[in-house]
Design an enzyme around this catalytic site. Structure first.
Site, PDB file in Angstrom:
ATOM      1  N   LYS A  74    -109.955 -41.213  -3.945  1.00 40.30           N
ATOM      2  CA  LYS A  74    -111.010 -40.897  -4.919  1.00 40.30           C
ATOM      3  C   LYS A  74    -110.679 -39.622  -5.698  1.00 40.30           C
ATOM      4  O   LYS A  74    -110.817 -39.581  -6.921  1.00 40.30           O
ATOM      5  CB  LYS A  74    -112.348 -40.771  -4.187  1.00 40.30           C
ATOM      6  CG  LYS A  74    -113.538 -40.587  -5.101  1.00 40.30           C
ATOM      7  CD  LYS A  74    -114.842 -40.736  -4.390  1.00 40.30           C
ATOM      8  CE  LYS A  74    -115.099 -39.775  -3.288  1.00 40.30           C
ATOM      9  NZ  LYS A  74    -114.279 -39.695  -2.128  1.00 40.30           N
ATOM     10  N   THR A  76    -107.669 -38.412  -6.073  1.00 42.57           N
ATOM     11  CA  THR A  76    -106.492 -38.770  -6.870  1.00 42.57           C
ATOM     12  C   THR A  76    -106.921 -39.447  -8.172  1.00 42.57           C
ATOM     13  O   THR A  76    -106.387 -39.155  -9.255  1.00 42.57           O
ATOM     14  CB  THR A  76    -105.565 -39.708  -6.062  1.00 42.57           C
ATOM     15  OG1 THR A  76    -105.250 -39.071  -4.822  1.00 42.57           O
ATOM     16  CG2 THR A  76    -104.294 -40.023  -6.815  1.00 42.57           C
ATOM     17  N   ARG A  97    -113.980 -30.602  -5.332  1.00 41.22           N
ATOM     18  CA  ARG A  97    -114.323 -29.666  -4.256  1.00 41.22           C
ATOM     19  C   ARG A  97    -113.072 -28.994  -3.695  1.00 41.22           C
ATOM     20  O   ARG A  97    -111.963 -29.473  -3.867  1.00 41.22           O
ATOM     21  CB  ARG A  97    -115.039 -30.423  -3.121  1.00 41.22           C
ATOM     22  CG  ARG A  97    -116.407 -30.952  -3.499  1.00 41.22           C
ATOM     23  CD  ARG A  97    -116.942 -31.903  -2.449  1.00 41.22           C
ATOM     24  NE  ARG A  97    -116.118 -33.107  -2.357  1.00 41.22           N
ATOM     25  CZ  ARG A  97    -116.134 -33.950  -1.347  1.00 41.22           C
ATOM     26  NH1 ARG A  97    -116.916 -33.734  -0.316  1.00 41.22           N
ATOM     27  NH2 ARG A  97    -115.365 -35.023  -1.354  1.00 41.22           N
ATOM     28  N   LYS A 108    -107.607 -36.517   7.826  1.00 41.55           N
ATOM     29  CA  LYS A 108    -107.781 -37.026   6.470  1.00 41.55           C
ATOM     30  C   LYS A 108    -106.854 -36.365   5.447  1.00 41.55           C
ATOM     31  O   LYS A 108    -106.536 -36.926   4.415  1.00 41.55           O
ATOM     32  CB  LYS A 108    -109.238 -36.846   6.043  1.00 41.55           C
ATOM     33  CG  LYS A 108    -109.591 -37.519   4.728  1.00 41.55           C
ATOM     34  CD  LYS A 108    -111.070 -37.411   4.444  1.00 41.55           C
ATOM     35  CE  LYS A 108    -111.405 -38.049   3.103  1.00 41.55           C
ATOM     36  NZ  LYS A 108    -110.855 -37.295   1.970  1.00 41.55           N
ATOM     37  N   ALA A 276    -119.460 -34.929   2.515  1.00 38.34           N
ATOM     38  CA  ALA A 276    -120.462 -35.893   2.053  1.00 38.34           C
ATOM     39  C   ALA A 276    -121.117 -36.654   3.199  1.00 38.34           C
ATOM     40  O   ALA A 276    -122.197 -37.206   3.027  1.00 38.34           O
ATOM     41  CB  ALA A 276    -119.832 -36.884   1.084  1.00 38.34           C
ATOM     42  N   PHE A 304    -116.670 -39.505  -0.219  1.00 43.44           N
ATOM     43  CA  PHE A 304    -116.745 -40.770   0.514  1.00 43.44           C
ATOM     44  C   PHE A 304    -117.315 -41.890  -0.359  1.00 43.44           C
ATOM     45  O   PHE A 304    -117.169 -41.873  -1.573  1.00 43.44           O
ATOM     46  CB  PHE A 304    -117.527 -40.592   1.820  1.00 43.44           C
ATOM     47  CG  PHE A 304    -116.814 -39.738   2.827  1.00 43.44           C
ATOM     48  CD1 PHE A 304    -115.499 -39.990   3.175  1.00 43.44           C
ATOM     49  CD2 PHE A 304    -117.445 -38.652   3.415  1.00 43.44           C
ATOM     50  CE1 PHE A 304    -114.828 -39.199   4.097  1.00 43.44           C
ATOM     51  CE2 PHE A 304    -116.778 -37.855   4.342  1.00 43.44           C
ATOM     52  CZ  PHE A 304    -115.473 -38.135   4.683  1.00 43.44           C
ATOM     53  N   PHE A 384    -101.742 -49.531  -4.627  1.00 44.20           N
ATOM     54  CA  PHE A 384    -100.775 -49.214  -3.574  1.00 44.20           C
ATOM     55  C   PHE A 384     -99.611 -50.192  -3.716  1.00 44.20           C
ATOM     56  O   PHE A 384     -99.801 -51.343  -4.151  1.00 44.20           O
ATOM     57  CB  PHE A 384    -101.403 -49.374  -2.185  1.00 44.20           C
ATOM     58  CG  PHE A 384    -102.217 -48.189  -1.729  1.00 44.20           C
ATOM     59  CD1 PHE A 384    -101.835 -47.445  -0.630  1.00 44.20           C
ATOM     60  CD2 PHE A 384    -103.379 -47.826  -2.406  1.00 44.20           C
ATOM     61  CE1 PHE A 384    -102.580 -46.354  -0.205  1.00 44.20           C
ATOM     62  CE2 PHE A 384    -104.138 -46.737  -1.988  1.00 44.20           C
ATOM     63  CZ  PHE A 384    -103.731 -46.000  -0.880  1.00 44.20           C
ATOM     64  N   TRP A 412    -101.223 -42.711  -9.346  1.00 43.99           N
ATOM     65  CA  TRP A 412    -100.515 -42.077  -8.220  1.00 43.99           C
ATOM     66  C   TRP A 412     -99.009 -42.064  -8.498  1.00 43.99           C
ATOM     67  O   TRP A 412     -98.341 -41.065  -8.268  1.00 43.99           O
ATOM     68  CB  TRP A 412    -100.821 -42.828  -6.918  1.00 43.99           C
ATOM     69  CG  TRP A 412    -100.243 -42.162  -5.697  1.00 43.99           C
ATOM     70  CD1 TRP A 412    -100.857 -41.231  -4.902  1.00 43.99           C
ATOM     71  CD2 TRP A 412     -98.940 -42.353  -5.139  1.00 43.99           C
ATOM     72  NE1 TRP A 412    -100.014 -40.836  -3.894  1.00 43.99           N
ATOM     73  CE2 TRP A 412     -98.827 -41.512  -4.009  1.00 43.99           C
ATOM     74  CE3 TRP A 412     -97.844 -43.160  -5.476  1.00 43.99           C
ATOM     75  CZ2 TRP A 412     -97.679 -41.450  -3.214  1.00 43.99           C
ATOM     76  CZ3 TRP A 412     -96.699 -43.093  -4.697  1.00 43.99           C
ATOM     77  CH2 TRP A 412     -96.628 -42.252  -3.575  1.00 43.99           C
TER      78      TRP A 412
END
Length: 559
Positions: A74, A76, A97, A108, A276, A304, A384, A412
């Site tokens: 998210k 990214t 953030r 994470k 979150a 999230f 991906f 990405w």
């Protein structure tokens, strides 16, 4: 196949511009940038106050479906979309953030984006950055020390030591500190009582910093913190023990937003970092509102899935700050959709179109929920390399069946060039003027009814349930004048329910509210649901085990 560089290798190779040049693009004179080295700076309070005379740009929210444990890009996508909008000629700033050390050293990872859609300096951002989190931790624990000191020296406010509501914090996952006993060791050390630690990102001080509009508002909110209760159950505030002034002093610099840059040298505000799943999950009001005064488009994220981050962004941050988002982007990955369709983590690399289709129910639920707030939405498929054409087409077809559009994004791997299509479509959506934003519930709705509204309309549960003691506590707060506050749901991020293994789009479940906490300074009531922990633990193989300094003195292992 070409070698795939790690996030940290890509970040280290970035050709950064002096932070003064980044500031110039937004019209910030160098004398109003307070530099932390060459590549990051805080923006002066004087400039922010002056910029409030400007008109507002358009606000774009980036949210997501329920993630896999590794997160699904998210941040990214937020960074990539910001670069993409700049690429097509839109003056755009990103607002995200700051990273907590807990997930950096846990499982994470950091919060700077990934691949060729990152904010730099990545290592600084994911570690000490400009010291904001340390300031928040210090201010929070100063209050903790002052409470116990007040009790020790006669307790003139008559705090009932059985009803001290203020815990301690540290910015690390440490399950051993969840429940502790303090002041052991005899008369000289005070009165023994139960206490505990939360992670810094769950601190009410973090929420206050992220919702405050200036230093005066910050100090007022700090004074409003309820530290405990007397025997007659009347609240004792931080200002009653004269803590608010010193706390504000510690937070003076931390309140000023941080300016950095993306890999493509576009401006990014990185400020505040509430989780979150246990807090309100949005970057600071100061950063977002300042960015809106300086850019034509502002892209921000909420943590999230949309059931947590977006709901809190709309119902808490936008309500409190008067923000009106123009559009929302819902990030989905084939991996997360397959997991929501029942595929195990170790099997996510294999094609499974049926699982993707099954998992799309989760995506559909989030689309419906975002639209409940009156905000038009578009889906970004974060690509991906294991995704297949058939799986991607299944998602596009499903989203089309709901009357919306899904766009494949390769930011990405390709940076802004890989997200240009989405950038054009987001502009069209934002310029369409179709956003009719409104929060989910009214201010004057009773507190438990607000909780139940979120459970039934966002989580699609049967109802919220709570013991008599929880309901009585909410009623008492209503009687004390706190009934108009919004609620902040603390719940697992992996499911619409409180069971992290119940994926997809469950219905008919009940959501147990185990505990409620009043964050009077931040201006919301926290409802702790199910087994969620406000002090997480480390996994069996934490990321910290793979983080080290190499022979050249560079950091390895951060991601």
């Amino acid at each position: 196949m070409a070698e795939v560089k790690s996030d940290i290798e890509i970040a280290r190779a970035a050709k950064k511009k002096p932070i003064q040049e980044i500031g110039e693009r937004l019209g910030i004179p160098s004398e109003h940038l307070l530099p932390y080295g060459h590549d990051k700076a805080k923006i002066s309070a004087e400039f922010i106050a002056e910029a409030r005379k400007n008109g507002d740009g358009k606000l774009i929210l980036v949210t997501a479906i329920n993630p896999t444990p590794a997160g699904e890009g998210k941040t990214t996508t937020t960074v990539g979309l910001g670069d993409g909008l700049n690429r097509i000629g839109k003056k755009t700033a990103v607002c995200i953030r700051e990273a907590s050390l807990g997930p950096c050293f846990g499982m994470k990872g950091g919060a700077a984006g990934g691949g060729y859609a990152q904010v730099v300096p990545m290592e600084d951002m994911n570690l000490h950055f400009t010291g904001d989190f340390h300031a928040i931790t210090s201010a929070h624990n100063l209050l903790s020390a002052l409470i116990d000191n007040h009790i020790y020296w006669g307790n003139s406010e008559n705090i009932d030591i059985r009803r001290v509501a203020w815990r301690r914090v540290m910015d690390m996952n440490d399950r051993a500190l969840r429940q502790i006993v303090v002041s052991l060791g005899g008369v000289a050390n005070g009165f023994p009582r139960e206490a505990g630690f939360d992670i810094t990102v769950a601190s009410e001080v973090m929420a206050i910093l992220c919702l405050a509009t200036d230093l005066r508002d910050l100090e007022r909110r700090l004074g409003d913190i309820i530290v405990g209760y007397r025997r007659d159950k009347s609240p004792v505030f931080a200002r009653d023990i004269k803590a608010d002034g010193a706390m504000a002093v510690l937070l003076k610099d931390a309140l000023q937003p941080n300016l950095v840059q993306t890999l493509e040298n576009n401006p990014a505000f990185v400020h505040g970092g509430p989780f979150a799943n246990i807090a309100h999950g949005c970057n600071s009001v100061m950063a977002t509102t300042t960015a809106l005064k300086l850019a034509d488009y502002v892209v921000t994220e909420a943590g999230f899935g949309a059931d947590l981050g977006a709901e809190k962004f709309f119902d808490i941050k936008c309500r409190k700050a008067g923000l009106k988002p123009s559009a929302a982007v819902i990030v989905a990955t084939i991996r997360a959709l397959k997991m929501n369709g029942g595929v195990k983590k170790e099997d996510l690399g294999a094609e499974d179109v049926e699982a993707v289709k099954k998992g799309c129910a989760n995506l559909g639920r989030h689309i419906e929920n975002v639209k409940q707030f009156g905000v038009p939405a578009i889906v970004a498929i974060n690509h991906f390399h294991t995704d297949t054409a058939a799986e991607i087409e299944a998602v596009k077809a499903y989203v089309a069946s709901m009357g919306e559009e899904a766009v494949l994004c390769r930011h990405w791997a390709e940076g802004s060039a890989g997200i240009e299509e989405l950038a054009h479509k987001v502009v069209a959506l934002a310029e369409s003027g179709t956003s009719q934003f409104a929060p989910l519930y009214r201010d004057d709705m009773p507190l438990f009814e607000k909780i139940d509204t979120i459970v039934t309309r966002i989580y699609r549960g049967l109802e919220a349930i709570a013991d008599k003691s929880v309901r009585a506590q909410l009623k008492q707060w209503e009687d004390q004048g706190y009934g108009k506050l919004p609620v902040c749901m603390a719940k697992t991020q992996y499911s619409f329910s409180t069971d992290p293994n119940l994926r997809g789009a469950p219905t008919g479940h009940v959501v147990p509210v185990r505990e409620v906490r009043l964050s009077a300074g931040a201006g919301f009531v926290v409802a702790i649901c199910g087994e969620i922990m406000t002090m997480p633990g480390l996994p069996s193989a934490p990321s910290a085990e793979k983080i080290f300094l190499n022979e050249e003195g560079y950091i390895e292992g951060l991601f």
